[in-house]
Design a protein around this motif. Sequence first.
Motif, mmCIF file in Angstrom:
data_model
loop_
_atom_site.group_PDB
_atom_site.id
_atom_site.type_symbol
_atom_site.label_atom_id
_atom_site.label_comp_id
_atom_site.label_asym_id
_atom_site.label_seq_id
_atom_site.Cartn_x
_atom_site.Cartn_y
_atom_site.Cartn_z
ATOM 1 N N SER A 176 -8.708 4.718 1.037
ATOM 2 C CA SER A 176 -10.008 4.679 1.704
ATOM 3 C C SER A 176 -10.301 6.011 2.377
ATOM 4 C CB SER A 176 -10.042 3.563 2.752
ATOM 5 O OG SER A 176 -11.273 3.548 3.443
ATOM 6 N N ASP A 177 -11.583 6.385 2.381
ATOM 7 C CA ASP A 177 -12.019 7.550 3.152
ATOM 8 C C ASP A 177 -12.084 7.238 4.641
ATOM 9 O OD1 ASP A 177 -12.323 9.157 0.902
ATOM 10 O OD2 ASP A 177 -14.390 8.498 0.567
ATOM 11 N N ASP A 178 -12.127 5.969 4.997
ATOM 12 C CA ASP A 178 -12.114 5.536 6.392
ATOM 13 C C ASP A 178 -10.676 5.607 6.893
ATOM 14 O OD1 ASP A 178 -11.900 3.943 8.748
ATOM 15 O OD2 ASP A 178 -13.729 2.872 8.207
ATOM 16 N N LEU A 179 -10.401 6.522 7.822
ATOM 17 C CA LEU A 179 -9.023 6.745 8.257
ATOM 18 C C LEU A 179 -8.425 5.526 8.943
ATOM 19 C CD1 LEU A 179 -9.117 10.455 9.509
ATOM 20 C CD2 LEU A 179 -8.364 9.558 7.294
ATOM 21 N N ASP A 180 -9.246 4.699 9.564
ATOM 22 C CA ASP A 180 -8.730 3.473 10.169
ATOM 23 C C ASP A 180 -8.251 2.501 9.099
ATOM 24 O OD1 ASP A 180 -9.223 4.311 12.798
ATOM 25 O OD2 ASP A 180 -11.280 3.548 12.745
ATOM 26 N N VAL A 181 -9.024 2.386 8.030
ATOM 27 C CA VAL A 181 -8.622 1.524 6.922
ATOM 28 C C VAL A 181 -7.367 2.081 6.247
ATOM 29 C CG1 VAL A 181 -9.320 0.597 4.680
ATOM 30 C CG2 VAL A 181 -10.968 0.698 6.564
ATOM 31 N N ALA A 182 -7.341 3.393 6.039
ATOM 32 C CA ALA A 182 -6.173 4.027 5.419
ATOM 33 C C ALA A 182 -4.928 3.820 6.271
ATOM 34 C CB ALA A 182 -6.441 5.512 5.207
ATOM 35 N N ALA A 183 -5.060 3.988 7.579
ATOM 36 C CA ALA A 183 -3.922 3.776 8.472
ATOM 37 C C ALA A 183 -3.431 2.338 8.406
ATOM 38 C CB ALA A 183 -4.304 4.152 9.896
ATOM 39 N N GLY A 184 -4.369 1.400 8.315
ATOM 40 C CA GLY A 184 -3.976 0.001 8.194
ATOM 41 C C GLY A 184 -3.190 -0.266 6.926
ATOM 42 N N LEU A 189 2.174 -1.273 4.411
ATOM 43 C CA LEU A 189 3.266 -0.881 3.513
ATOM 44 C C LEU A 189 4.561 -0.694 4.297
ATOM 45 C CD1 LEU A 189 4.142 0.180 0.628
ATOM 46 C CD2 LEU A 189 3.614 2.462 1.516
ATOM 47 N N ILE A 190 4.475 -0.001 5.423
ATOM 48 C CA ILE A 190 5.662 0.244 6.241
ATOM 49 C C ILE A 190 6.223 -1.077 6.761
ATOM 50 C CG2 ILE A 190 6.502 1.290 8.372
ATOM 51 C CD1 ILE A 190 4.410 3.523 7.901
ATOM 52 N N GLY A 191 5.350 -1.961 7.213
ATOM 53 C CA GLY A 191 5.809 -3.239 7.729
ATOM 54 C C GLY A 191 6.552 -4.049 6.687
ATOM 55 N N GLU A 192 6.126 -3.975 5.444
ATOM 56 C CA GLU A 192 6.754 -4.742 4.369
ATOM 57 C C GLU A 192 8.095 -4.152 3.949
ATOM 58 O OE1 GLU A 192 5.687 -6.419 -0.139
ATOM 59 O OE2 GLU A 192 4.158 -5.371 1.065
ATOM 60 N N HIS A 193 8.271 -2.831 4.131
ATOM 61 C CA HIS A 193 9.483 -2.161 3.631
ATOM 62 C C HIS A 193 10.207 -1.388 4.733
ATOM 63 C CE1 HIS A 193 8.212 -2.959 -0.552
ATOM 64 N NE2 HIS A 193 6.999 -2.602 -0.171
ATOM 65 N N ALA A 194 10.100 -1.807 5.974
ATOM 66 C CA ALA A 194 10.584 -1.009 7.114
ATOM 67 C C ALA A 194 12.056 -0.626 6.990
ATOM 68 C CB ALA A 194 10.336 -1.767 8.417
ATOM 69 N N SER A 195 12.871 -1.486 6.439
ATOM 70 C CA SER A 195 14.307 -1.190 6.367
ATOM 71 C C SER A 195 14.615 -0.047 5.414
ATOM 72 C CB SER A 195 15.083 -2.440 5.934
ATOM 73 O OG SER A 195 14.744 -2.810 4.604
ATOM 74 N N ARG A 196 13.677 0.294 4.539
ATOM 75 C CA ARG A 196 13.884 1.361 3.563
ATOM 76 C C ARG A 196 13.118 2.642 3.926
ATOM 77 N NH1 ARG A 196 16.189 -0.313 -1.290
ATOM 78 N NH2 ARG A 196 16.612 -2.545 -1.377
ATOM 79 N N ILE A 197 12.582 2.666 5.157
ATOM 80 C CA ILE A 197 11.780 3.809 5.589
ATOM 81 C C ILE A 197 12.373 4.393 6.868
ATOM 82 C CG2 ILE A 197 9.497 4.551 6.384
ATOM 83 C CD1 ILE A 197 8.347 2.247 4.670
ATOM 84 N N ASP A 198 12.809 5.636 6.782
ATOM 85 C CA ASP A 198 13.308 6.348 7.960
ATOM 86 C C ASP A 198 12.161 6.700 8.896
ATOM 87 O OD1 ASP A 198 15.233 8.259 9.471
ATOM 88 O OD2 ASP A 198 13.631 9.594 8.799
ATOM 89 N N GLY A 199 11.046 7.136 8.312
ATOM 90 C CA GLY A 199 9.915 7.540 9.134
ATOM 91 C C GLY A 199 8.731 7.901 8.269
ATOM 92 N N VAL A 200 7.656 8.309 8.929
ATOM 93 C CA VAL A 200 6.455 8.735 8.226
ATOM 94 C C VAL A 200 5.983 10.040 8.845
ATOM 95 C CG1 VAL A 200 5.043 7.231 9.708
ATOM 96 C CG2 VAL A 200 4.088 8.121 7.564
ATOM 97 N N LYS A 201 5.695 11.003 7.991
ATOM 98 C CA LYS A 201 5.182 12.297 8.440
ATOM 99 C C LYS A 201 3.661 12.261 8.361
ATOM 100 C CE LYS A 201 4.651 17.003 6.631
ATOM 101 N NZ LYS A 201 4.222 17.720 7.822
ATOM 102 N N ILE A 202 3.025 12.577 9.479
ATOM 103 C CA ILE A 202 1.568 12.546 9.565
ATOM 104 C C ILE A 202 1.057 13.971 9.763
ATOM 105 C CG2 ILE A 202 -0.431 11.629 10.795
ATOM 106 C CD1 ILE A 202 1.192 9.499 9.372
#
Length: 359
Positions: A176-184, A189-202
Amino acid sequence: MSEPRTYKPPAGPSTSRVAYAAAHVVAGGESLDWDATLAFRRHLWSYGLGVAEAMDTAQRGMGLDWTTTRELIVRSGEEALSEGGRIVCGAGTDQLPPGPASLAEIAAAYEEQLAVIESVAAVPVLMASRHLAAAANGPEDYASVYGRLLAQVERPVVLHWLGPMFDPALEGYWGSDDLDVAAGALLALIGEHASRIDGVKISLLDAGREVDLRRRLPSGVRLYTGDDFNYPELIRGDAEGHSDALLGIFDPIAPAAAAALHALDDGDTASYEEIFEPTVPLARHLFETPTYYYKTGVVFLAWLTGHQRHFRMVGGLETARSVPHMVRLFQLADAAGLFPDPGLAAHRMRAWLTVQGAA
């Protein structure tokens, strides 16, 4: 010329923050100057910083092809194992030809690059993909591709949200071009796979948006700031948390960055602010629009500080910034005390200006 601000290499990495410098590459002949490229990574490790390899700063998508990138990952990964240095490496889809690609082809390209990174025991960064940005019809396509990748990684990875100021082809990433929608979509995605994610670079150059997203991350998932404008306040943090760091600006200011982080370890926020303060005007100039040409300034500073013998770049990118821009960059770096040998920096600057017909 200003007196250099000297910082001794610390005994080890910062203990309160995880920090990676996104490292540039040194052009040489038909490929890279491997000796100079790897020596610069040892320089970063000597100051306790991790190396973010084969990322945007290394000219991914701006001159560095996948064949050379693969060799860079392997060489740097082996060097990290030898030196005991921390390393993360970018996995993308840039071996695919330009033009349309299916979601299956995009996922397979990611998998090919992931295999190379995992072969040297490095932490993968799933970089934003131009191909995926062009092919995806919405957040569900991102969830499909990333979900497939996250289901098979050998160790937790870092996700990557690179804003269009760094790469216009990534407009609308996460669906989405809407950053709020994109962040959601990213948070889902992170919530579903949190154990396989060290972090996110923004890397959106929006401190408020980064803080908001940071506060919504699941416990144990780091926010690595890629904000080269507002890094001191984001890394310092507040009562509700802080950002760790994966930054291009840490390439030219590595000694100062390490000293600031160690001051923060000691609870000395006054020294932390004092060390970082003169680097911010430099960073804001280095990353001014068009932001994606910041790499030219990074390599220029590496040459002026003596980390390489020439000012040439992969793909001829040394011509991407104007003479006035480079002059101001030199002045700001000098004001920040970043030149360990001011005489060498001044000599090289005069020589460069002469070649440009501006001396």
